[in-house]
Design a protein around this motif. Structure first.
Motif, short mmCIF file in Angstrom:
data_model
loop_
_atom_site.label_atom_id
_atom_site.label_comp_id
_atom_site.label_asym_id
_atom_site.label_seq_id
_atom_site.Cartn_x
_atom_site.Cartn_y
_atom_site.Cartn_z
N VAL A 1 19.97 5.77 27.70
CA VAL A 1 20.91 6.41 26.77
C VAL A 1 20.28 7.65 26.16
N LEU A 2 19.03 7.53 25.73
CA LEU A 2 18.37 8.62 25.01
C LEU A 2 17.98 9.78 25.92
N THR A 3 17.74 9.50 27.21
CA THR A 3 17.25 10.55 28.10
C THR A 3 18.29 11.06 29.08
N ARG A 4 19.42 10.34 29.22
CA ARG A 4 20.39 10.76 30.23
C ARG A 4 21.86 10.60 29.82
N LEU A 5 22.21 9.44 29.28
CA LEU A 5 23.63 9.09 29.17
C LEU A 5 24.34 9.74 28.00
N GLU A 6 23.65 10.03 26.91
CA GLU A 6 24.27 10.80 25.83
C GLU A 6 24.41 12.24 26.30
N PHE B 1 32.13 -6.19 36.17
CA PHE B 1 31.19 -5.60 37.13
C PHE B 1 31.72 -5.77 38.56
N ASP B 2 32.14 -6.98 38.89
CA ASP B 2 32.61 -7.24 40.26
C ASP B 2 33.81 -6.38 40.61
N ARG B 3 34.73 -6.19 39.66
CA ARG B 3 35.91 -5.39 39.96
C ARG B 3 35.53 -3.91 40.16
N TYR B 4 34.76 -3.38 39.25
CA TYR B 4 34.37 -1.97 39.38
C TYR B 4 33.51 -1.74 40.62
N PHE B 5 32.65 -2.70 40.92
CA PHE B 5 31.78 -2.53 42.08
C PHE B 5 32.59 -2.55 43.38
N ALA B 6 33.58 -3.45 43.44
CA ALA B 6 34.40 -3.55 44.64
C ALA B 6 35.43 -2.43 44.73
N ASP B 7 35.86 -1.92 43.59
CA ASP B 7 36.94 -0.92 43.58
C ASP B 7 36.56 0.22 42.64
N PRO B 8 35.83 1.23 43.12
CA PRO B 8 35.41 2.34 42.25
C PRO B 8 36.57 3.06 41.59
N SER B 9 37.77 2.99 42.19
CA SER B 9 38.91 3.67 41.59
C SER B 9 39.34 3.03 40.27
N GLU C 1 35.17 10.13 35.56
CA GLU C 1 33.81 10.64 35.31
C GLU C 1 32.75 9.64 35.73
N TRP C 2 33.08 8.34 35.66
CA TRP C 2 32.11 7.33 36.07
C TRP C 2 32.10 7.15 37.58
N GLU C 3 33.21 7.43 38.23
CA GLU C 3 33.18 7.51 39.69
C GLU C 3 32.23 8.61 40.14
N ARG C 4 32.32 9.77 39.49
CA ARG C 4 31.42 10.88 39.82
C ARG C 4 29.98 10.52 39.51
N GLU C 5 29.76 9.83 38.40
CA GLU C 5 28.41 9.40 38.04
C GLU C 5 27.82 8.50 39.12
N GLY C 6 28.65 7.62 39.69
CA GLY C 6 28.19 6.74 40.74
C GLY C 6 27.72 7.48 41.96
N ARG C 7 28.37 8.59 42.28
CA ARG C 7 27.94 9.38 43.44
C ARG C 7 26.59 10.05 43.17
N ARG D 1 24.38 1.27 39.57
CA ARG D 1 23.81 1.67 38.29
C ARG D 1 24.87 2.32 37.41
N ALA D 2 25.77 3.09 37.99
CA ALA D 2 26.83 3.70 37.20
C ALA D 2 27.75 2.64 36.60
N VAL D 3 28.05 1.59 37.37
CA VAL D 3 28.87 0.50 36.85
C VAL D 3 28.16 -0.18 35.68
N ALA D 4 26.86 -0.44 35.84
CA ALA D 4 26.10 -1.07 34.75
C ALA D 4 26.05 -0.18 33.53
N ASP D 5 25.85 1.12 33.73
CA ASP D 5 25.82 2.05 32.60
C ASP D 5 27.16 2.05 31.86
N PHE D 6 28.25 2.07 32.62
CA PHE D 6 29.58 2.09 32.01
C PHE D 6 29.82 0.82 31.19
#
Length: 382
Positions: free
Chosen positions: A131-136, A328-336, A341-347, A353-358
């Motif tokens: 959070v302190l070094t990237r996500l904020e 987690f399972d839903r987002y991981f299976a279905d990025p849409s 912005e979190w789809e882009r973060e995942g790329r 990791r993007a799912v966990a961050d979200f």
């Protein structure tokens, strides 16, 4: 007794600096500037609706991550002041130490860690550093908050040296330039022991308020029994509404005074001449005495048996962990299903990791709202 500024205290004028150098503030030290950035962060505001032990709708009087964090900061400042340390750095680390907590407390963390096992794992200390070094993302010139090395080190080493740390912590600490070995500053150690003190005292308070155990059941622990006897001797016939808080504040006082006394003893024995002497010491500089450390472990054992593993708490936390797992399972299976912005973060960082961050950034109530959006049935968590 308040000591003058000590030679082993962290000095904001001698900081190792920020990843991206910035011009100094004309009105604030670097550590004060760090504190202000943490306080104004989105992650700090979200702590208001994140679980400590009880989920947010169980009552307005129970601790949340935010109120816990403020209590830790107050205790950390008291210890730092008494030992001649930099109060601002101790406060900053205390304010930042829980920013990476997932919704629903440790139940949410365990659920995320289980799902992230093949992707580096998840732990809230590492997530705080992320959070302190990237996500904020509040500043035009950098991601994160661009805090000083000393603040980042203190958050990373919240539980001591990082030798044997989780893969996720090792990765983010190395990226932040924090060495894995050695202790952090004495200010970071003050914040860490303040966290233990706040947990112990205030979970006793919340457990009593929730009727998970009765006040007289504290007599099962010798340390708490002694304090309860002291309260009863001084205030015979005191009503229960006041009797419990009298016990709690004496728990805080005894633990704080012991940490200050033991810290002073260790400092006098080791005679450190610089902050580097504190970092390279073979043991923590700020700690409980051996007798108090055993007493503090006893309080934790009682809380573990009577509160954290209570059937009522277990039931709610099992349901909460299921909510995090479902998300987690839903987002991981279905990025849409993720916000764009979190789809882009995942790329950019990897989908898992993007799912966990979200999810880790969610408040309890937002996680429940998302679960209701994505699933036909959502537990009530009651």
């Amino acid at each position: 007794m308040v000591r003058p500024r000590a030679p082993w205290a962290a000095d904001p004028g001698m900081s190792r600096g920020r990843a991206l150098p910035e011009a100094p503030s004309p009105t604030r030290t670097d550590f004060q500037r760090d504190r202000d950035r943490v306080l104004h962060s989105s992650a700090f505001r979200r702590l208001r609706h994140k679980t400590q032990v009880f989920v947010y709708h169980e009552g307005d009087h129970y601790r949340t991550r935010l109120t816990h964090t403020l209590e830790v900061a107050q205790i950390a400042r008291s210890i730092a002041r008494a030992l001649g340390l930099d109060e601002d750095l101790a406060e900053t680390i205390a304010l930042a130490h829980d920013l990476g907590h997932a919704p629903f407390g440790h139940a949410g963390e365990r659920a995320l860690d289980a799902r992230m096992r093949e992707h580096g794992g998840f732990d809230h200390n590492a997530q705080s550093l992320r959070v302190l070094t990237r996500l904020e993302r509040r500043y035009a010139d950098f991601d994160g908050l661009n805090l000083t090395f000393e603040t980042l080190e203190g958050v990373a080493k919240h539980n001591g040296p990082l030798v044997g740390a989780s893969p996720s912590m090792t990765e983010v600490a190395e990226r932040a330039g924090v060495p894995l070995g050695g202790h952090a500053t004495a200010e970071a150690q003050a914040a860490a022991i303040a966290d233990d003190i706040a947990y112990d005292a205030h979970d006793v308070d919340d457990g009593l308020r929730a009727n998970l155990f009765a006040l007289d059941e504290l007599c099962d622990d010798p340390f708490l029994a002694d304090i309860l006897a002291e309260v009863d001797a001084r205030h015979p016939g005191l009503d229960e509404d006041r009797r419990g808080p009298e016990v709690v504040r004496r728990v805080i006082t005894r633990l704080v005074e012991n940490a200050i006394a033991e810290g002073a003893r260790r400092i006098d024995a080791a005679d450190p001449q610089s902050v580097e002497d504190v970092r390279s010491a073979g043991e923590a500089t700020i700690a409980f005495s051996s007798e108090m450390a055993e007493a503090e472990r006893g309080v934790k054992r009682l809380l573990n048996a009577r509160m954290y593993r209570h059937a009522r708490v277990d039931r709610v936390m099992d349901d909460a962990a299921g909510i995090v797992t479902d998300l987690f399972d839903r987002y991981f299976a279905d990025p849409s299903a993720l916000p764009p912005e979190w789809e882009r973060e995942g790329r950019a960082t990897g989908h898992a990791r993007a799912v966990a961050d979200f999810i880790a950034g969610m408040t309890d109530r937002y996680a429940l709202m998302e679960h209701r959006r994505l699933f036909d049935a959502t537990p009530e968590l009651r």
